[in-house]
Enzyme design. Sequence first.
Site, PDB file in Angstrom:
ATOM      1  N   HIS A 190      25.348 -46.195 -79.613  1.00 30.51           N
ATOM      2  CA  HIS A 190      26.199 -45.900 -80.631  1.00 30.51           C
ATOM      3  C   HIS A 190      25.230 -45.655 -82.254  1.00 30.51           C
ATOM      4  CE1 HIS A 190      28.877 -47.003 -78.169  1.00 30.51           C
ATOM      5  NE2 HIS A 190      29.604 -48.068 -78.786  1.00 30.51           N
ATOM      6  N   CYS A 229      31.651 -52.795 -80.862  1.00 32.64           N
ATOM      7  CA  CYS A 229      30.015 -52.812 -81.053  1.00 32.64           C
ATOM      8  C   CYS A 229      29.394 -51.290 -82.401  1.00 32.64           C
ATOM      9  CB  CYS A 229      29.725 -51.988 -79.702  1.00 32.64           C
ATOM     10  SG  CYS A 229      30.744 -50.881 -78.405  1.00 32.64           S
TER      11      CYS A 229
END
Length: 349
Positions: free
Chosen positions: A252, A138
Amino acid sequence: MRAPMSEEPIVEPVVAVIGATGAVGDVFLRVAEQREFPMKQLKLLASPRSVGKQLMFRGQPITVEDTTEQTLEGADIVFCSASSAVSKQWGPWLRARNAVMIDDGSAFRMDADVPLVVPEVNGDDLEWHKGIVSIPNCTTTPLVMALNAMRQVAPLKRVTAASYQAVTGTGAAAKAELEAQIGHIGRGEPVPAPTVYPVQIAMNVLPQVDDFDEDDYTKEELKMRNETRKILHLDTLPFAATCVRVPVVVSHSEAVHAEFTSEASIARIIDALKSQAGVVVTEDPTTYMTPLQAAGDDLVYVSRIRRDPTVEHGIVFWCVTDNLRKGAATNAIQIAEEMLRRNLVPGAK
Ligand code: A2P
């Protein structure tokens, strides 16, 4: 059902989700609803612990089943977001049965016969799949989307990055641990010893994501390097990262230094980012996106683009993306959509 994108008939595969009860599995169901992903049947699978649980999909309850040969039989596309061991257990079995496994884990990402795909960047790599397609880590997905745009301006010479990664990247148990710790702190109670992370994550940051590996880098840092090289087809791109876990629930963030072999003006970099599907660029260098703002959609947000004065042709930027959506579930579904569009799912032909 979704309207056809072309003259071709809609193919509706039988779909199974391994890890349906997990952090990514839950988001997967919501993204599949939103995108009206075509399917003849949906099987929700997990470990024996979850058998009998009911999950809602398109307004209907679906009962979670164990992951077995019987429950996987007949699936055309299997999304897997459980653990490397689970991926390794079922990937070859599914491949041998002409099914396609789209795997969220790291088990097969670097295998030479497994495409590692972000459709907006290297969708053509799907053409040579042999039954297993991996989605990147990710942190890698948003990074390669930004870098792919930028390398249209000038070839990449070197990349360094620091990540600020949300706890849902670890899974549902990590989110529960962070929330419990915040609760204890809020009530003025001592925080119990952590069970998911090596130290307390609330009110803290951990310069360790995944286990330590070669040259004192963590596996996550090596994944980011190796996957970026594979997706961009730049096998020797100089790359170093520091991956950090932060007490954020979703999204993130990354601070990235990109160096080029020739002039890459900020204006041209911004134009290139504007042309990259799935990327939103903030031109005002004093305005930026935060993880909270990025959570809940499928875009890669690039902001704080500025020159790196320490190298001849370099820039620095900030990049934020929902790790559960574009970082995982959405990318997996986009891969399946692209494979159906290209007629690359054997059972759905
Ligand atoms: P379960 O909820 O039954 O444990 P997360 O990433 O949030 O930790 O979620 C991991 C997912 O992987 C969950 O859906 C979990 O199911 C599933 N899982 C764990 N072990 C297995 C297994 N042996 N077979 C299939 N699914 C598994």
